[in-house]
Each structure stands twice: as structure tokens, then as C-alpha cells.
Design a protein around this motif. Structure first.
Motif, PDB file in Angstrom:
ATOM      1  N   GLY A  11      59.845  57.613  69.444  1.00  0.00           N
ATOM      2  CA  GLY A  11      58.613  57.989  70.174  1.00  0.00           C
ATOM      3  C   GLY A  11      58.455  57.545  71.322  1.00  0.00           C
ATOM      4  O   GLY A  11      57.413  58.078  71.908  1.00  0.00           O
ATOM      5  N   SER A  12      59.426  56.840  72.047  1.00  0.00           N
ATOM      6  CA  SER A  12      58.788  56.221  73.540  1.00  0.00           C
ATOM      7  C   SER A  12      59.048  57.507  74.480  1.00  0.00           C
ATOM      8  O   SER A  12      58.301  57.370  75.596  1.00  0.00           O
ATOM      9  CB  SER A  12      59.773  55.123  73.724  1.00  0.00           C
ATOM     10  N   THR A  13      59.700  58.356  73.964  1.00  0.00           N
ATOM     11  CA  THR A  13      59.884  59.558  75.044  1.00  0.00           C
ATOM     12  C   THR A  13      59.186  60.721  74.521  1.00  0.00           C
ATOM     13  O   THR A  13      59.452  62.018  74.871  1.00  0.00           O
ATOM     14  CB  THR A  13      61.334  59.881  75.242  1.00  0.00           C
ATOM     15  N   ALA A  14      58.446  60.682  73.381  1.00  0.00           N
ATOM     16  CA  ALA A  14      57.835  62.003  72.690  1.00  0.00           C
ATOM     17  C   ALA A  14      56.841  62.527  73.654  1.00  0.00           C
ATOM     18  O   ALA A  14      56.244  61.810  74.391  1.00  0.00           O
ATOM     19  CB  ALA A  14      57.422  61.575  71.517  1.00  0.00           C
ATOM     20  N   ASN A  15      56.653  63.861  73.599  1.00  0.00           N
ATOM     21  CA  ASN A  15      55.828  64.601  74.286  1.00  0.00           C
ATOM     22  C   ASN A  15      55.295  65.783  73.430  1.00  0.00           C
ATOM     23  O   ASN A  15      55.381  65.837  72.044  1.00  0.00           O
ATOM     24  CB  ASN A  15      56.162  65.227  75.699  1.00  0.00           C
ATOM     25  N   ALA A  16      54.400  66.781  73.849  1.00  0.00           N
ATOM     26  CA  ALA A  16      53.695  67.823  72.858  1.00  0.00           C
ATOM     27  C   ALA A  16      54.948  68.768  72.346  1.00  0.00           C
ATOM     28  O   ALA A  16      54.853  69.227  71.047  1.00  0.00           O
ATOM     29  CB  ALA A  16      52.679  68.675  73.587  1.00  0.00           C
ATOM     30  N   GLN A  17      56.068  68.740  72.833  1.00  0.00           N
ATOM     31  CA  GLN A  17      57.257  69.559  72.281  1.00  0.00           C
ATOM     32  C   GLN A  17      58.211  68.870  71.451  1.00  0.00           C
ATOM     33  O   GLN A  17      58.786  69.490  70.525  1.00  0.00           O
ATOM     34  CB  GLN A  17      57.910  70.553  73.480  1.00  0.00           C
ATOM     35  N   TYR A  18      58.674  67.649  72.147  1.00  0.00           N
ATOM     36  CA  TYR A  18      59.707  66.831  71.411  1.00  0.00           C
ATOM     37  C   TYR A  18      59.352  65.556  70.850  1.00  0.00           C
ATOM     38  O   TYR A  18      58.518  64.743  71.610  1.00  0.00           O
ATOM     39  CB  TYR A  18      60.981  66.913  72.582  1.00  0.00           C
ATOM     40  N   VAL A  19      60.125  65.102  69.879  1.00  0.00           N
ATOM     41  CA  VAL A  19      60.073  63.714  69.372  1.00  0.00           C
ATOM     42  C   VAL A  19      60.843  62.894  70.052  1.00  0.00           C
ATOM     43  O   VAL A  19      60.623  61.632  70.163  1.00  0.00           O
ATOM     44  CB  VAL A  19      60.182  63.672  67.930  1.00  0.00           C
ATOM     45  N   LEU A  20      62.075  63.457  70.796  1.00  0.00           N
ATOM     46  CA  LEU A  20      62.586  62.851  71.710  1.00  0.00           C
ATOM     47  C   LEU A  20      63.034  63.582  72.778  1.00  0.00           C
ATOM     48  O   LEU A  20      63.449  64.799  72.743  1.00  0.00           O
ATOM     49  CB  LEU A  20      64.014  62.498  71.121  1.00  0.00           C
ATOM     50  N   ASP A  21      62.862  63.180  74.134  1.00  0.00           N
ATOM     51  CA  ASP A  21      63.287  64.094  75.369  1.00  0.00           C
ATOM     52  C   ASP A  21      63.787  63.383  76.297  1.00  0.00           C
ATOM     53  O   ASP A  21      63.137  62.596  77.020  1.00  0.00           O
ATOM     54  CB  ASP A  21      61.966  64.694  75.569  1.00  0.00           C
ATOM     55  N   VAL A  22      65.227  63.452  76.354  1.00  0.00           N
ATOM     56  CA  VAL A  22      65.905  62.861  77.584  1.00  0.00           C
ATOM     57  C   VAL A  22      66.652  63.609  78.491  1.00  0.00           C
ATOM     58  O   VAL A  22      67.440  64.413  77.930  1.00  0.00           O
ATOM     59  CB  VAL A  22      66.869  61.733  77.022  1.00  0.00           C
ATOM     60  N   ASP A  23      66.141  63.854  79.629  1.00  0.00           N
ATOM     61  CA  ASP A  23      66.848  64.699  80.603  1.00  0.00           C
ATOM     62  C   ASP A  23      67.383  63.842  81.773  1.00  0.00           C
ATOM     63  O   ASP A  23      67.215  62.680  81.661  1.00  0.00           O
ATOM     64  CB  ASP A  23      65.760  65.750  81.174  1.00  0.00           C
ATOM     65  N   PRO A  24      68.006  64.405  82.589  1.00  0.00           N
ATOM     66  CA  PRO A  24      68.707  63.632  83.680  1.00  0.00           C
ATOM     67  C   PRO A  24      67.791  62.582  84.324  1.00  0.00           C
ATOM     68  O   PRO A  24      68.098  61.580  84.764  1.00  0.00           O
ATOM     69  CB  PRO A  24      69.632  64.579  84.567  1.00  0.00           C
ATOM     70  N   LYS A  25      66.616  63.400  84.875  1.00  0.00           N
ATOM     71  CA  LYS A  25      65.490  62.627  85.663  1.00  0.00           C
ATOM     72  C   LYS A  25      65.228  61.473  84.651  1.00  0.00           C
ATOM     73  O   LYS A  25      64.959  60.297  85.306  1.00  0.00           O
ATOM     74  CB  LYS A  25      64.446  63.330  85.806  1.00  0.00           C
ATOM     75  N   ARG A  26      64.888  61.645  83.492  1.00  0.00           N
ATOM     76  CA  ARG A  26      64.290  60.424  82.732  1.00  0.00           C
ATOM     77  C   ARG A  26      65.487  59.432  82.553  1.00  0.00           C
ATOM     78  O   ARG A  26      65.392  58.169  82.549  1.00  0.00           O
ATOM     79  CB  ARG A  26      64.076  60.990  81.273  1.00  0.00           C
TER      80      ARG A  26
END
Length: 271
Positions: A11-26
Motif C-alpha cells: 500500500g505504500s506506493t498505491a494510487n488510484a490505478q495500482y495497489v503497487l506502482d514502482v517506476d524508474p523515477k520512484r
């Protein structure tokens, strides 16, 4: 980066679309990405691939993947512990729709790339499954998108099942410097699920050079650990609770290859 920035709790990277969202910037690096999307019954998700290639991998449930006039029916699975899943590869610079009649949870493993390869279906029976290690370091590796099993431009991805009480990612190993024929440079994401309620495991990453990555994390279902460099492993499963992890890797090398160096103090009697 600090331990809190490298161990991403559920949940620490969750947003409106994803429960996990890790991209190169993150992640603070240049190549590897991982997203997890949850769809309610009858739900769908539309995304643009941008400058990355992606694999849509069911974690739970099945789906339809549509892109560029092509449609793939992905049977999926009941859970990551139920067995190997089929999957879909989608290219960069494309629009993709994922739809699921029954709902489910789906991983999007991505890597920035240069070549634009065609969209393809990956059948479950063609996924190479490897029993690696022995005794308390035995585990099962599902090489669905390893460097020598499925064609991608940069992306490498595999799944590992570690029986409860066992160690995997052992001996500890690294891939953070370029040594032709011996070691490649790869950023890596570990995504975890643990079988059974309240199960947990541990993930270790320790420095391969001064000031390098140093993490000891208790991991639970939905957690991720970023490995920008350093020796990683062991991954330790709680007794009575099998551990699953998805490894997503990519790097700057001209050749897509997984070449690793084992820790010299841990190699005797193990692989």
C-alpha cells in the motif's frame, strides 16, 4: 536510498490505478518497473506502454488483454501458489486494455527498451520450471521471461516458490557491475506473496562495495524490495508458510543476459 525507501510495504506506493506502482523515477534508477492492478468482477484497466515493454502476468484470476487489434485470452490461475500462469507481452508505444469478467489481481512487469517487438501470448505449458537447490535451500523457479526462454528487448522476469522454512536467493549473489561473460548490470525488484494468513518472510540485501545497499526486511504479501546494487539473499520463508516472489530485472547492457556473481563465502555445497 534508505531502508524505508527500498522496502516498500503493501500500500505504500498505491494510487488510484495500482495497489503497487514502482517506476524508474520512484525507484531512483533507469530501467525496471512493476505495477499491480486489482480488478473487480467485470472491471477493466487501460494503460499506455510509453517507452517500456510490459508483460501482463496474472497473480490471481484470468483476463483478456487487447492491444493494436490483437486479443489474448489469459486463463490465469487461482493464486500464485496454484501453478504456472500464461501471460501476454505488449510492446512499447502501444495502448493496452486488461479486462476481467471474474476479477483478479495482475502484475505488470516492465522495462524501458529500444526495440519494438510484436505483442505475443506466452502459454503456461511452455514456461520452463526449474528445481533449484536442495534440502533447506530447495525452491522452484518459473522462468517465464528469463533471458533464454522468452524474447524481450530488455525485460527479464521470473517467479520463485520457496517452501516454508527454506532459504532461497542463496547463495547470496549480485549483478551490479559489468564484467563480460561473468556479470551483468541489472536493477531488480522483488514482489512478495506469502501463503496463509499472517505469514511473513525475510529479505536481505547487503553491500558489495562501500556505501552500498543494506536492507534486512520482514516482508509480507504485497510488499516489494528494490535492489539497485549489492549482494541479495537469502530470501527466507516462515516455517509453515510458502513464499512467492516475482523478480523483475533490466539494465543498460547491449545484450539481454542474466549473469551473476555468487558470494565467495557462501558457495560451498549450495547453488
Amino acid at each position: 536510498m534508505t531502508t524505508n525507501e527500498l522496502h516498500l510495504s503493501k500500500g505504500s506506493t498505491a494510487n488510484a490505478q495500482y495497489v503497487l506502482d514502482v517506476d524508474p523515477k520512484r525507484a531512483g534508477w533507469a530501467h525496471s518497473s512493476l505495477r499491480v492492478v486489482e480488478l473487480a468482477p467485470g472491471g477493466s484497466h487501460l494503460f499506455t506502454t510509453g517507452d517500456s515493454e510490459w508483460i501482463v502476468l496474472p497473480l490471481q484470476g484470468g483476463c483478456t488483454v487487447r492491444t493494436e487489434g490483437t486479443e489474448f485470452q489469459i486463463l490465469g490461475r487461482e493464486s500464485v501458489f496454484a501453478g504456472v500462469s500464461d501471460f501476454a507481452y505488449v510492446p512499447r508505444d502501444a495502448q493496452v486494455q486488461i479486462a476481467s469478467g471474474a476479477g483478479g489481481r495482475f502484475a505488470l512487469a516492465g522495462a524501458k527498451c529500444e526495440r519494438r517487438l510484436p505483442a505475443r501470448y506466452g502459454p503456461a505449458p511452455e514456461v520452463p520450471v526449474e528445481d533449484r537447490g536442495s534440502g533447506t535451500s530447495a525452491r522452484q523457479v518459473r522462468n517465464f521471461a528469463s533471458a533464454d526462454s522468452f524474447d524481450c528487448d530488455k525485460l527479464i522476469a521470473v517467479e520463485v516458490i520457496t517452501p516454508g522454512g527454506n532459504w532461497s536467493s542463496y547463495p547470496s549473489h549480485k549483478h551490479d557491475e559489468y564484467r563480460p561473460g561473468e556479470e551483468s548490470v541489472l536493477e531488480e525488484i522483488y514482489y512478495f506473496e506469502i501463503d496463509g494468513p499472517n505469514g511473513f518472510g525475510y529479505q536481505r540485501v547487503f553491500p558489495s562495495r562501500e556505501g552500498g545497499t543494506d536492507v534486512l526486511a520482514e516482508v509480507r504479501s504485497g510488499d516489494a524490495v528494490l535492489v539497485p546494487d549489492g549482494w541479495h539473499g537469502p530470501s527466507i520463508a516462515q516455517p509453515g508458510h510458502d513464499m512467492y516472489y516475482l523478480n523483475v530485472m533490466a539494465g543498460p547492457g547491449e545484450t539481454r543476459e542474466w549473469r551473476i556473481c555468487f558470494h565467495p563465502d557462501q558457495t560451498e555445497g549450495y547453488r
